[in-house]
Design an enzyme around this catalytic site. Structure first.
Site, PDB file in Angstrom:
ATOM      1  N   CYS A 166       3.306  -5.310   1.708  1.00 29.31           N
ATOM      2  CA  CYS A 166       3.002  -4.269   2.699  1.00 29.31           C
ATOM      3  C   CYS A 166       2.509  -4.890   4.013  1.00 29.31           C
ATOM      4  CB  CYS A 166       1.947  -3.331   2.102  1.00 29.31           C
ATOM      5  SG  CYS A 166       1.191  -2.205   3.278  1.00 29.31           S
ATOM      6  N   CYS A 224      -0.884  -3.636   5.221  1.00 27.71           N
ATOM      7  CA  CYS A 224      -1.928  -4.172   4.331  1.00 27.71           C
ATOM      8  C   CYS A 224      -2.284  -5.600   4.746  1.00 27.71           C
ATOM      9  CB  CYS A 224      -1.459  -4.178   2.878  1.00 27.71           C
ATOM     10  SG  CYS A 224      -1.079  -2.559   2.189  1.00 27.71           S
TER      11      CYS A 224
END
Length: 146
Positions: free
Chosen positions: A72, A75
């Site tokens: 991600c 993230c």
């Protein structure tokens, strides 16, 4: 001499033993009475299903958990800011991370539908959540609001 009212329960990040720490001395580098590990080292702790409940429930300090995944982009972009907030708020809030790919049961238990998702736990229960990346300042403000 510390009284029960001035003591704070803090889970050891290494062995998960519940330790009592004087609220006024949190910044003095308290160590676990069982294993000697630093209790409030300002580093996010990687949690798995086996350690999650013990860590969250054995701490009277708020616990912020970042549900994330290695693939991600947001993230990964937020990770340094999460670490900065963990250092800045080390004596006030515990920080942990859960890799939702590796810990799918935890992700399902908390109905994680988007990542990153941050959940703030107080006294072992979910107090609030936020989906999406935040910088360190926004994260500190979010933790402080209830």
């Amino acid at each position: 001499m510390s009284t029960a009212a001035t003591l704070l329960k803090v889970a050891c990040p290494a062995c998960l033993t519940a330790n009592r720490v004087d609220r006024e001395r949190r910044g003095d580098g308290p160590k676990c009475g069982h294993c000697g590990a630093a209790l409030l080292d300002g580093k996010p702790l990687e949690l798995d299903e086996a350690r999650f409940d013990a860590f969250v429930e054995r701490s009277e300090l708020p616990v912020v958990v970042d549900f994330w995944a290695p693939w991600c982009g947001p993230c990964r972009a937020m990770a340094p800011m999460f670490e900065q907030a963990a250092r800045t708020l080390a004596t006030e809030t515990r920080f942990a991370k859960v890799d939702t790919d590796a810990q799918q049961t935890l992700a399902a238990r908390y109905a994680i539908r988007a990542i990153p998702t941050l959940i703030l736990f107080r006294n072992g229960a979910e107090a609030k959540r936020h989906s999406g990346a935040m910088d360190a300042g926004a994260l500190a403000r979010w933790i402080g609001k209830d």
